[in-house]
Motif scaffolding. Structure first.
Motif, mmCIF file in Angstrom:
data_model
loop_
_atom_site.group_PDB
_atom_site.id
_atom_site.type_symbol
_atom_site.label_atom_id
_atom_site.label_comp_id
_atom_site.label_asym_id
_atom_site.label_seq_id
_atom_site.Cartn_x
_atom_site.Cartn_y
_atom_site.Cartn_z
ATOM 1 N N ASN A 1 -5.574 45.085 3.321
ATOM 2 C CA ASN A 1 -5.608 45.679 4.670
ATOM 3 C C ASN A 1 -6.449 46.951 4.744
ATOM 4 O OD1 ASN A 1 -3.976 43.672 5.833
ATOM 5 N ND2 ASN A 1 -2.127 44.706 5.139
ATOM 6 N N GLY A 2 -7.566 46.969 4.039
ATOM 7 C CA GLY A 2 -8.471 48.111 4.104
ATOM 8 C C GLY A 2 -8.106 49.273 3.204
ATOM 9 N N TRP B 1 -13.500 44.411 0.990
ATOM 10 C CA TRP B 1 -12.296 45.141 1.370
ATOM 11 C C TRP B 1 -11.096 44.262 1.081
ATOM 12 C CZ3 TRP B 1 -12.054 50.113 2.435
ATOM 13 C CH2 TRP B 1 -13.189 50.760 2.914
#
Length: 67
Positions: free
Chosen positions: A8-9, A5
């Motif tokens: 931040n996702g 990931w």
């Protein structure tokens, strides 16, 4: 398969390698990479996919818009 990931996702990166046995007994490798990215407003998902094989490479970009 490996997954990471990022951002931040908002970004998911995937990588996999497969070994294939050919009919003549040779072993070949095929590597695939995906990058899934969600836009800041959450309305668009972009998938960039690449595949590398002994016969060459290929890239494709898919864009999905939320309805």
């Amino acid at each position: 398969m490996k997954a990471n990931w990022k951002n931040n996702g908002k970004v998911l990166e995937l990588q996999s390698t497969r070994k294939i046995n050919t009919p003549d007994g040779d072993e070949r490798s095929m590597t695939g990479k995906d990058r899934w990215e969600l836009s800041n407003d959450g309305q668009t998902l972009t998938v960039k996919r690449s595949v590398e094989t002994p016969m060459g490479s290929n890239e494709v970009k898919l864009v999905f818009n939320k309805q």
